[in-house]
Design a protein around this motif. Structure first.
Motif, mmCIF file in Angstrom:
data_model
loop_
_atom_site.group_PDB
_atom_site.id
_atom_site.type_symbol
_atom_site.label_atom_id
_atom_site.label_comp_id
_atom_site.label_asym_id
_atom_site.label_seq_id
_atom_site.Cartn_x
_atom_site.Cartn_y
_atom_site.Cartn_z
ATOM 1 N N GLU A 254 5.000 -3.191 2.535
ATOM 2 C CA GLU A 254 3.894 -3.905 1.892
ATOM 3 C C GLU A 254 4.413 -4.844 0.812
ATOM 4 N N LEU A 255 5.421 -4.384 0.063
ATOM 5 C CA LEU A 255 5.988 -5.228 -0.989
ATOM 6 C C LEU A 255 6.631 -6.481 -0.392
ATOM 7 N N ASP A 256 7.341 -6.313 0.710
ATOM 8 C CA ASP A 256 7.959 -7.462 1.370
ATOM 9 C C ASP A 256 6.895 -8.437 1.875
ATOM 10 N N GLN A 257 5.829 -7.875 2.441
ATOM 11 C CA GLN A 257 4.769 -8.734 2.967
ATOM 12 C C GLN A 257 3.967 -9.382 1.847
ATOM 13 N N THR A 258 3.805 -8.657 0.754
ATOM 14 C CA THR A 258 3.028 -9.196 -0.365
ATOM 15 C C THR A 258 3.747 -10.359 -1.026
ATOM 16 N N GLY A 259 5.044 -10.194 -1.225
ATOM 17 C CA GLY A 259 5.817 -11.267 -1.870
ATOM 18 C C GLY A 259 6.129 -12.380 -0.894
ATOM 19 N N TRP B 72 -0.502 -11.430 -6.279
ATOM 20 C CA TRP B 72 0.673 -10.739 -5.721
ATOM 21 C C TRP B 72 1.616 -10.225 -6.802
ATOM 22 N N GLU B 73 1.741 -10.960 -7.893
ATOM 23 C CA GLU B 73 2.665 -10.522 -8.937
ATOM 24 C C GLU B 73 2.220 -9.193 -9.534
ATOM 25 N N GLU B 74 0.914 -9.096 -9.778
ATOM 26 C CA GLU B 74 0.399 -7.846 -10.328
ATOM 27 C C GLU B 74 0.585 -6.714 -9.327
ATOM 28 N N ARG B 75 0.231 -6.997 -8.040
ATOM 29 C CA ARG B 75 0.368 -5.965 -7.016
ATOM 30 C C ARG B 75 1.841 -5.610 -6.778
ATOM 31 N N ALA B 76 2.709 -6.624 -6.802
ATOM 32 C CA ALA B 76 4.135 -6.362 -6.609
ATOM 33 C C ALA B 76 4.664 -5.441 -7.703
ATOM 34 N N GLY B 77 4.207 -5.655 -8.923
ATOM 35 C CA GLY B 77 4.624 -4.781 -10.009
ATOM 36 C C GLY B 77 4.143 -3.353 -9.801
ATOM 37 N N GLU B 78 2.878 -3.232 -9.344
ATOM 38 C CA GLU B 78 2.339 -1.899 -9.080
ATOM 39 C C GLU B 78 3.139 -1.199 -7.990
#
Length: 532
Positions: A157-162, A324-330
């Motif tokens: 998910e992190l790869d797809q989000t970023g 995405w930045e906020e979600r990536a941090g989470e």
């Protein structure tokens, strides 16, 4: 304890019923008589995967029924029916049940070791599963594996989000343009159909105005009497007579209603005429509006509803990308926490496996000695990991002075079978469970076969043991000896089952020894039975 097994129309078995007792039950017969089919039928009753190919040719379906007497409990009946199409139905005590529920229930009833299991013992994953069961780590391993799976999903998910920043920026611009374009149109469901009707009306404006003018003129002409005047005068002449007759009064009432409707119709015709005559730009506006909606439909959906649904999906994706930045941090924080937890669990699992490996090595020594492997050693090597191949490795040294090597590189088939039986005996900590062996003695002979027979006999004093065997020394140790044979009746193969005793048992053991019942073989069979 297994008390009864009934099979009907299963493979080459037409109908058999086997009763079992305490101690050691051995099932024998020539190759192809269906010995392993009996255990396949038991496996089906216990919830194993079913196939239409198990149904006897020409039968309406196959059936397997097993009756157990759990210690301190009531009789338990497990039943399975398989149709020629492969559909199956499981029952517990006569009530329909899911196969998964039957399998969970069967876990404490049967411990099955089959001839194919010896080959699986040579695989690293199977060795890890055996150690985890012995050490009580199976649930901890499953929990750690689920934790690792959760981390992998979060990383994906992190790869797809970023993703690629430039690609993400282009996608954000496109999504924002799409959402703004749809929002600016302010479309509504059903609007296009309403525009089509409006355009058709406006396109016929002159004809419509003429028709409306005729309607108004017929009711209220500019010169001379119209319909409203004529009916009004008629109603005035009728009024004095309404009190004399109800039907005349009813006619007067109807004429009054008609006059009211004519008044409304004239007013409405005038209003519509004024509207159409007042806004000559309306047709062009409606056509432009229709063209705008059609443009959105071509790009985003076949209807107004689909366009609006596309807008909602795009808005959600836009929100996800812009946040995405906020979600990536989470995600990164959650991954770090889970990885720390996984690290702790892996270390706890490794320590538990190490302790279990030493206990397993110690416990295997007397078991191997009973199975004519007194000089052999099994060493259990543990690496860090959860359920990966190679985390656990069984090393085997068959003879003193030789280094231990991986079991799959050095053990013969007979040695692997005996190691499996030794491990299986240790794993079956619940001695209430029936131990079922399917030809695990294959490839053994001489002292090894005698040791195996003695091991099974001693095990059967603590729990019920059922063994399909080709070894005469094993059959001679049986408390109950079941013999299988094939007959051909009316062109169909039929399996015959018999509880062997006396001369029939001697003859069967002689056949297992020499392939026939000669005098020497018969005397040898009698000696084996006498020694047992």
């Amino acid at each position: 304890m297994l008390k009864l097994l009934q099979l009907k129309d299963l493979a080459i078995v037409d109908e058999v019923e086997l009763e079992f007792s305490d101690g050691l039950t051995v099932i024998t017969g020539e190759t192809g008589t269906g010995k392993s089919i009996l255990l396949d039928g038991l496996d089906l009753a216990l919830g194993a995967r079913a196939s239409r190919h198990v149904v006897r040719q020409g039968a309406s379906g196959a059936r397997a029924l097993a009756v157990f007497w759990p210690p301190g409990g009531d009789e338990l009946v497990l039943e399975r029916e398989i149709s020629p199409e492969g559909r199956s139905l499981s029952r517990i005590d006569g009530r329909a049940a899911a196969a998964a529920d039957v399998r969970r229930l069967a876990d404490g009833l049967i411990e099955l070791l089959a001839q194919g299991e010896a080959a699986t013992l040579l695989r690293g994953r199977r060795q890890r599963e055996l150690l985890d069961r012995f050490a009580g780590c199976a649930q901890a391993c499953a929990d750690a594996a689920r934790l690792a799976g959760r981390i992998a999903a979060l990383r994906q998910e992190l790869d797809q989000t970023g993703g690629d920043p430039r690609q993400r920026a282009r996608q954000v611009d496109l999504l924002r343009h799409e959402v703004e374009e749809i929002d600016a149109a302010h479309i509504a469901p059903g609007e296009l159909a309403a525009l089509d009707r409006q355009i058709d009306l406006l396109a016929s404006r002159e004809d419509v105005l003429a028709a409306l003018g005729e309607v108004h003129a017929a009711i209220r002409p500019e010169t001379g009497p119209g319909a409203e005047d004529v009916l009004g005068r008629a109603l005035q002449r009728l009024r004095p007579f309404e009190r004399h007759d109800d039907q005349i009064a009813a006619v007067g009432s109807l004429l009054g209603d008609v006059l009211a409707l004519l008044d409304e119709a004239a007013a409405s015709a005038l209003t519509v005429s004024e509207r159409l005559d007042y806004d000559p730009q309306a047709l062009r506006d409606a056509e432009e509006r229709r063209a705008r909606i059609e443009s959105l439909r071509r790009k985003y959906g076949a209807s107004e509803e689909e366009v609006l649904a596309y807008r909602e999906a795009s808005a959600k994706e836009l929100e996800r990308l812009t946040a995405w930045e906020e979600r990536a941090g989470e995600l990164a924080r959650e991954i770090a926490q889970l990885e720390a937890e996984l690290g702790r669990r892996r270390e706890e699992l490794r320590q538990a496996r190490e302790a279990g490996a030493r206990r397993l090595e110690d416990a295997l020594r007397p078991q191997l000695e009973q199975l004519a492997l007194a000089d052999a050693r099994v060493l259990v090597h543990v690496d860090d990991g959860v359920d990966e191949e190679g985390v656990v490795r069984f090393d085997f040294a068959p003879n003193p002075g030789e280094p231990a090597r991986p079991l799959q590189q050095i053990a013969s088939g007979g040695e692997a079978s005996r190691v499996l039986l030794a491990v299986g005996s240790l794993l079956a900590s619940d001695e209430d469970a029936t131990l079922v062996l399917d030809e695990v003695d294959q490839g053994l002979g001489g002292r090894a076969a005698r040791s195996l027979s003695q091991h099974l006999k001693e095990t059967s004093r603590r729990r019920q043991v059922i063994a399909v065997s080709h070894q005469a020394v094993v059959a001679a140790r049986a408390d109950r000896h079941i013999g299988l044979a094939k007959d051909v009746i009316d062109g169909r193969t039929v399996v015959r089952v018999e509880i062997l005793s006396g001369a029939a048992r001697v003859a069967e053991i002689a056949r297992m020894l020499a392939g026939e019942g000669g005098d020497v073989a018969l005397r040898h069979a009698e000696q084996l039975l006498a020694q047992s």
